[in-house]
Design a protein around this motif. Structure first.
Motif, short mmCIF file in Angstrom:
data_model
loop_
_atom_site.label_atom_id
_atom_site.label_comp_id
_atom_site.label_asym_id
_atom_site.label_seq_id
_atom_site.Cartn_x
_atom_site.Cartn_y
_atom_site.Cartn_z
N SER A 151 52.47 11.37 -10.56
CA SER A 151 52.37 12.50 -9.62
C SER A 151 53.50 13.50 -9.87
CB SER A 151 52.45 11.99 -8.18
OG SER A 151 52.47 13.07 -7.28
N ARG A 152 53.14 14.75 -9.93
CA ARG A 152 54.13 15.81 -10.12
C ARG A 152 54.31 16.66 -8.86
NH1 ARG A 152 52.64 18.02 -16.25
NH2 ARG A 152 53.01 16.02 -17.32
N GLU A 153 53.64 16.25 -7.80
CA GLU A 153 53.76 16.98 -6.54
C GLU A 153 55.12 16.70 -5.89
OE1 GLU A 153 50.58 15.97 -3.97
OE2 GLU A 153 49.01 16.64 -5.34
N PRO A 154 55.71 17.71 -5.25
CA PRO A 154 56.98 17.47 -4.54
C PRO A 154 56.75 16.48 -3.40
CG PRO A 154 56.08 19.64 -3.99
CD PRO A 154 55.27 19.12 -5.13
N VAL A 155 57.68 15.56 -3.23
CA VAL A 155 57.56 14.53 -2.20
C VAL A 155 58.49 14.87 -1.04
CG1 VAL A 155 57.77 12.06 -1.71
CG2 VAL A 155 57.07 12.82 -3.99
N PRO A 156 57.96 14.95 0.19
CA PRO A 156 58.79 15.36 1.33
C PRO A 156 59.71 14.28 1.87
CG PRO A 156 56.55 14.95 2.06
CD PRO A 156 56.54 14.80 0.56
N ILE A 157 59.65 13.05 1.30
CA ILE A 157 60.60 12.02 1.70
C ILE A 157 61.48 11.67 0.50
CG2 ILE A 157 59.10 11.03 3.47
CD1 ILE A 157 58.60 8.68 1.55
N ARG A 158 62.74 11.29 0.80
CA ARG A 158 63.66 10.92 -0.27
C ARG A 158 63.20 9.62 -0.94
NH1 ARG A 158 68.97 12.94 -0.04
NH2 ARG A 158 69.32 11.59 -1.85
N CYS A 159 62.87 8.63 -0.13
CA CYS A 159 62.37 7.36 -0.68
C CYS A 159 61.84 6.49 0.45
CB CYS A 159 63.48 6.62 -1.43
SG CYS A 159 64.85 6.06 -0.41
N ASN A 160 61.07 5.49 0.06
CA ASN A 160 60.59 4.47 1.00
C ASN A 160 61.16 3.13 0.59
OD1 ASN A 160 58.53 3.24 3.02
ND2 ASN A 160 58.16 2.12 1.11
N ARG A 161 61.48 2.31 1.58
CA ARG A 161 61.87 0.94 1.31
C ARG A 161 61.08 0.03 2.25
NH1 ARG A 161 62.98 2.84 -2.56
NH2 ARG A 161 64.96 2.99 -3.70
N SER A 162 60.63 -1.10 1.73
CA SER A 162 59.81 -2.04 2.50
C SER A 162 60.44 -3.42 2.44
CB SER A 162 58.39 -2.10 1.95
OG SER A 162 57.79 -0.81 1.94
N ALA A 163 60.21 -4.20 3.48
CA ALA A 163 60.82 -5.53 3.56
C ALA A 163 60.12 -6.55 2.68
CB ALA A 163 60.81 -6.01 5.01
N VAL A 164 58.78 -6.56 2.70
CA VAL A 164 58.04 -7.61 1.99
C VAL A 164 56.89 -7.02 1.18
CG1 VAL A 164 58.59 -9.34 3.75
CG2 VAL A 164 56.44 -8.04 3.91
N ALA A 165 56.47 -7.80 0.18
CA ALA A 165 55.25 -7.46 -0.56
C ALA A 165 54.04 -7.87 0.28
CB ALA A 165 55.24 -8.19 -1.90
N TYR A 166 52.98 -7.07 0.21
CA TYR A 166 51.80 -7.30 1.06
C TYR A 166 50.88 -8.32 0.40
CZ TYR A 166 48.38 -5.95 4.64
OH TYR A 166 47.52 -5.92 5.71
N THR A 167 51.29 -9.57 0.42
CA THR A 167 50.48 -10.66 -0.14
C THR A 167 49.41 -11.06 0.87
OG1 THR A 167 51.99 -12.30 0.79
CG2 THR A 167 52.47 -11.51 -1.45
N SER A 168 48.54 -11.98 0.47
CA SER A 168 47.49 -12.43 1.38
C SER A 168 48.09 -13.09 2.62
CB SER A 168 46.56 -13.40 0.66
OG SER A 168 47.28 -14.52 0.14
#
Length: 288
Positions: A65-82
């Motif tokens: 993606s080359r579109e400007p992103v309006p957030i600096r970054c995302n961080r998540s606690a866990v991987a979305y496993t089953s």
């Protein structure tokens, strides 16, 4: 079984029931309410592979993606496993609100990672700026000697539609933000509203989600809320002389990032209309 063992079983305190698996087991010391076995099996994202969206595996979306992103970054606690999908289903769709405090504590792990990353960047910037200035023993750079930990100024939960709120009875993002707000001492304000209801995003493709989320969110201009926001901005005015307002958007899961982008764009407009610049991040409980 001998009578001695039977007697011990009768007088021994029973093990608590785990809120994750429903079985009785030795309780975890790190996450109250769940057993050691479930705690051990949590798929934490400790070292995000994608520095933009926080994904734990290769991320073609951010790289292409080359579109400007309006957030600096995302961080998540866990991987979305089953297993994590089932857990979120218990909470979000089957109304097991007893899980909210634990999921909030898990989200706090993601905040710790974000805080550490941003603090390291602050120190690097201070060191870089300090190296360009002549040394002065009379005026040492105490901010470099004792750098403060990075801290967000505000938490903003992703709003749900009135139809979804009536269906579930609660906003899961708001409950997660409540836990983080209490633990970190960061105010939470509902600065966003939904302008229309959207269907469940889990059944849609990436392109459909991106199109569906266009103009879904707007800034909340309710007068009492803006007064609360104004009071908070005044209380941290000294901090904002040298940097933008640092906001974290809170949600339960990050999939394509379409929701976060739409929320961040609406927040930038709202904060800009108030005469401030914003630096926006996002935290989610899970990253798919």
């Amino acid at each position: 079984m001998s009578w001695i063992k039977k007697a011990r079983l009768l007088i021994a305190p029973s093990l608590p029931q785990c809120l994750f698996c429903g079985k009785r087991g030795r309780p975890s010391s790190g996450l109250p309410g769940i057993c050691v076995s479930c705690h051990t099996g949590i798929p934490w994202i400790r070292c995000p592979r994608c520095q933009t969206c926080g994904r734990h595996v290769g991320c073609p979306d951010c790289s292409r993606s080359r579109e400007p992103v309006p957030i600096r970054c995302n961080r998540s606690a866990v991987a979305y496993t089953s297993e994590m999908r089932e857990l979120l289903g218990q909470y979000k769709y089957r109304g097991n609100e007893r899980l909210a405090p634990i999921l909030g504590l898990m989200l706090d792990k993601a905040y710790t990672i974000l805080q550490q990353e941003q603090s390291e960047q602050q120190i690097a910037t201070l060191q870089s700026n300090s190296s360009r200035r002549p040394f002065s023993a009379a005026k040492p750079n105490y901010s470099l000697i004792h750098p403060a930990l990075w801290q967000a100024d505000l938490l903003v939960p992703v709003p749900v539609s009135s139809a979804r709120l009536a269906e579930r009875g609660f906003n899961q993002a708001e409950q997660l933000a409540d836990v983080l707000s209490l633990r970190r001492g960061i105010p939470q304000l509902p600065l966003l509203i939904r302008t229309r209801h959207t269907g469940k995003q889990s059944f849609k493709s990436r392109s459909e989600r991106l199109a569906d989320m266009k103009q879904v969110f707007a800034g909340n201009t309710e007068q009492k809320l803006l007064q609360r926001l104004g009071g908070h901005l005044e209380s941290i005015a000294a901090r904002l002389q040298n940097r933008p307002l640092q906001i974290i958007i809170i949600d339960d899961i990050y999939t394509t990032g379409s929701t976060m982008r739409a929320c961040a764009e609406a927040l930038h407009r709202l904060i800009g209309d108030l005469g401030y610049a914003a630096e926006i991040y996002s935290l989610t409980w899970a990253r798919s």
